[in-house]
Write a protein that holds these residues in place. Structure first.
Motif, PDB file in Angstrom:
ATOM      1  N   TYR A 234      10.154  34.565  99.151  1.00 50.76           N
ATOM      2  CA  TYR A 234       9.599  33.332  98.759  1.00 50.76           C
ATOM      3  C   TYR A 234       7.962  33.487  98.695  1.00 50.76           C
ATOM      4  O   TYR A 234       7.225  33.303  97.672  1.00 50.76           O
ATOM      5  CB  TYR A 234       9.846  32.021  99.545  1.00 50.76           C
ATOM      6  CG  TYR A 234       9.053  30.914  99.703  1.00 50.76           C
ATOM      7  CD1 TYR A 234       8.697  30.280  98.423  1.00 50.76           C
ATOM      8  CD2 TYR A 234       7.970  30.862 100.529  1.00 50.76           C
ATOM      9  CE1 TYR A 234       7.699  29.063  98.455  1.00 50.76           C
ATOM     10  CE2 TYR A 234       7.140  29.830 100.685  1.00 50.76           C
ATOM     11  CZ  TYR A 234       7.125  29.221  99.650  1.00 50.76           C
ATOM     12  OH  TYR A 234       5.964  28.032  99.686  1.00 50.76           O
TER      13      TYR A 234
ATOM     14  N   GLY B  82      15.177  27.126  86.365  1.00 55.13           N
ATOM     15  CA  GLY B  82      15.082  28.316  85.951  1.00 55.13           C
ATOM     16  C   GLY B  82      13.989  28.423  84.755  1.00 55.13           C
ATOM     17  O   GLY B  82      13.670  29.433  84.139  1.00 55.13           O
TER      18      GLY B  82
ATOM     19  N   GLY C  82      14.089  32.401  91.739  1.00 51.70           N
ATOM     20  CA  GLY C  82      15.217  32.425  92.485  1.00 51.70           C
ATOM     21  C   GLY C  82      16.507  32.191  91.345  1.00 51.70           C
ATOM     22  O   GLY C  82      17.512  32.582  91.576  1.00 51.70           O
ATOM     23  N   HIS C  83      16.255  31.280  90.495  1.00 50.92           N
ATOM     24  CA  HIS C  83      17.309  31.016  89.619  1.00 50.92           C
ATOM     25  C   HIS C  83      17.637  32.263  88.989  1.00 50.92           C
ATOM     26  O   HIS C  83      18.838  32.397  88.658  1.00 50.92           O
ATOM     27  CB  HIS C  83      16.650  29.901  88.524  1.00 50.92           C
ATOM     28  CG  HIS C  83      17.498  29.689  87.518  1.00 50.92           C
ATOM     29  ND1 HIS C  83      18.424  28.511  87.474  1.00 50.92           N
ATOM     30  CD2 HIS C  83      17.863  30.051  86.377  1.00 50.92           C
ATOM     31  CE1 HIS C  83      19.079  28.351  86.636  1.00 50.92           C
ATOM     32  NE2 HIS C  83      19.039  29.371  85.836  1.00 50.92           N
TER      33      HIS C  83
ATOM     34  N   VAL D 183      19.053  30.469  99.697  1.00 47.70           N
ATOM     35  CA  VAL D 183      18.342  29.447  99.197  1.00 47.70           C
ATOM     36  C   VAL D 183      17.731  28.531 100.424  1.00 47.70           C
ATOM     37  O   VAL D 183      16.475  28.146 100.364  1.00 47.70           O
ATOM     38  CB  VAL D 183      19.064  28.396  98.190  1.00 47.70           C
ATOM     39  CG1 VAL D 183      18.411  27.383  97.521  1.00 47.70           C
ATOM     40  CG2 VAL D 183      19.377  29.199  96.963  1.00 47.70           C
TER      41      VAL D 183
ATOM     42  N   LYS E 157      12.877  23.806  94.726  1.00 45.15           N
ATOM     43  CA  LYS E 157      14.260  23.627  94.666  1.00 45.15           C
ATOM     44  C   LYS E 157      14.378  23.281  93.033  1.00 45.15           C
ATOM     45  O   LYS E 157      15.082  23.615  92.281  1.00 45.15           O
ATOM     46  CB  LYS E 157      14.855  22.348  95.234  1.00 45.15           C
ATOM     47  CG  LYS E 157      16.356  22.086  95.422  1.00 45.15           C
ATOM     48  CD  LYS E 157      16.532  21.118  96.404  1.00 45.15           C
ATOM     49  CE  LYS E 157      17.920  20.930  96.600  1.00 45.15           C
ATOM     50  NZ  LYS E 157      18.376  19.958  97.696  1.00 45.15           N
TER      51      LYS E 157
ATOM     52  N   GLY F 161      10.744  29.296  92.743  1.00 44.45           N
ATOM     53  CA  GLY F 161      12.146  28.857  92.446  1.00 44.45           C
ATOM     54  C   GLY F 161      12.645  29.453  91.227  1.00 44.45           C
ATOM     55  O   GLY F 161      13.929  29.613  91.024  1.00 44.45           O
TER      56      GLY F 161
ATOM     57  N   PHE G  27      14.230  26.315  91.248  1.00 40.26           N
ATOM     58  CA  PHE G  27      15.582  27.194  91.173  1.00 40.26           C
ATOM     59  C   PHE G  27      16.585  26.354  90.519  1.00 40.26           C
ATOM     60  O   PHE G  27      17.325  27.155  89.876  1.00 40.26           O
ATOM     61  CB  PHE G  27      15.765  27.166  92.745  1.00 40.26           C
ATOM     62  CG  PHE G  27      17.133  27.887  93.228  1.00 40.26           C
ATOM     63  CD1 PHE G  27      17.090  29.366  93.411  1.00 40.26           C
ATOM     64  CD2 PHE G  27      18.346  27.214  93.240  1.00 40.26           C
ATOM     65  CE1 PHE G  27      17.944  30.001  93.519  1.00 40.26           C
ATOM     66  CE2 PHE G  27      19.424  28.040  93.545  1.00 40.26           C
ATOM     67  CZ  PHE G  27      19.225  29.579  93.722  1.00 40.26           C
ATOM     68  N   GLN G  28      16.795  25.111  90.413  1.00 37.22           N
ATOM     69  CA  GLN G  28      17.866  24.628  89.920  1.00 37.22           C
ATOM     70  C   GLN G  28      17.686  24.890  88.302  1.00 37.22           C
ATOM     71  O   GLN G  28      18.634  24.887  87.477  1.00 37.22           O
ATOM     72  CB  GLN G  28      17.905  23.066  89.915  1.00 37.22           C
ATOM     73  CG  GLN G  28      18.515  22.975  91.518  1.00 37.22           C
ATOM     74  CD  GLN G  28      18.489  21.578  92.083  1.00 37.22           C
ATOM     75  OE1 GLN G  28      17.713  20.716  91.585  1.00 37.22           O
ATOM     76  NE2 GLN G  28      19.052  21.198  92.913  1.00 37.22           N
TER      77      GLN G  28
END
Ligand SMILES: [Zn+2]
Length: 295
Positions: A168, A285, A218-219, A238, A279, A215, A282-283
């Motif tokens: 992160y 993308g 992360g996606h 996550v 978040k 994020g 991440f959700q």
């Protein structure tokens, strides 16, 4: 995270064996919470970042050693720190790959950032970078600067352990690089100069967007598999990212230091805001869902 060491380190510059220096001024974009580490170090006379590099098994006079790429390995390093170097190399490559793809889809060309490992102090286009500032990105030279000792601090003082928390940090700073490439950083810097009283509020939006961009990476990482077909992300990754984003919230730091919580003085956003923007990225993308300036 499931990751494999040995990726190309072409974008990683190892300055750990070199001394510091002085450079020109400029806007450094950090992670938040780091100024306080400098204060704590001054208060206690202890450098909170010296722990990782402290123990060395190198015999005196054993001479310089080189790694597989022929780079000089500084004498005062440990196997743990070398593993961290491999890890940040992996994350940097992975995240820059993800951003290249995203830029391509938009018909843009992604320019790679570099990452500098240093100890104590180093010269940057944004002035002297110091360990006590924590990791930061300098738009003047497109480089992310990090003293790997920060990760020890993140785990112990900020209560954010885990490799995804470490990822992160890198991908937040890379988010600032994306802001530079997209022109957001320049626009915001000009707006800050025009409206100095809005500087803190604008800084918060810039920082929350970098969290959202972290994020977004992360996606992309969540879709990836290792060479033996295992998902790169593991159970709990996550949550580690959310914990780390919350740990460097301005309110949390105000409480840690006994300075209290002063929203008008926030420069990076509250714990709740930071975790929720991470978040969101991440959700989705999609970096277009990271417009913290319209919120
Ligand atoms: Zn930042």
């Amino acid at each position: 995270m499931r990751w494999t060491p040995g990726g190309s380190s072409g974008d990683v510059e190892d300055r750990r064996g070199q001394g510091g220096g002085f450079g020109g001024g400029g806007m450094k974009m950090g992670l938040g919470g780091a100024a306080i580490l400098l204060v704590l170090s001054l208060l206690t006379g202890k450098n909170f970042f010296s722990v990782v590099g402290a123990g060395t098994d190198a015999a005196p006079g054993s001479g310089p050693t080189t790694d597989a790429d022929g780079n000089l390995v500084p004498a005062a390093t440990t196997p743990e720190e070398e593993k961290l170097k491999d890890f940040v190399t992996f994350v940097l490559n992975d995240a820059q790959g993800a951003w290249s793809t995203i830029f391509q889809q938009e018909g843009r060309t992604y320019e790679r950032a570099r990452l500098v490992l240093f100890r104590d102090a180093t010269q940057t286009a944004c002035g002297t970078g110091q360990t006590g500032m924590g990791p930061f990105y300098c738009p003047g030279d497109n480089r992310i600067y990090i003293d790997l000792g920060f990760y020890d601090e993140l785990r112990r003082r900020f209560g954010a352990p885990g490799d995804f928390a470490q990822a992160y940090v890198i991908t937040h700073e890379l988010g600032h690089h994306v802001q530079r490439l997209l022109g957001t950083e320049a626009r915001v810097r000009q707006a800050m100069e025009r409206n100095p009283d809005q500087a803190n509020a604008l800084s918060v939006r810039l920082e929350l967007q970098a969290d959202c961009y972290s994020g977004v990476w992360g996606h992309a990482a969540a879709q990836e598999k290792t060479t033996d077909g295992q998902p790169v992300l593991e159970q709990g990754d996550v949550e580690e990212g959310l914990t780390a984003a919350a740990a460097v919230g301005d309110d949390r730091i105000g409480q840690m230091t006994g300075q209290g919580v002063h929203p008008e003085a926030f420069t990076h956003g509250s714990s709740e805001q930071r975790a929720s923007w991470f978040k969101r990225g991440f959700q989705s993308g999609n970096p277009k869902d990271c417009d913290t300036f319209q919120q």
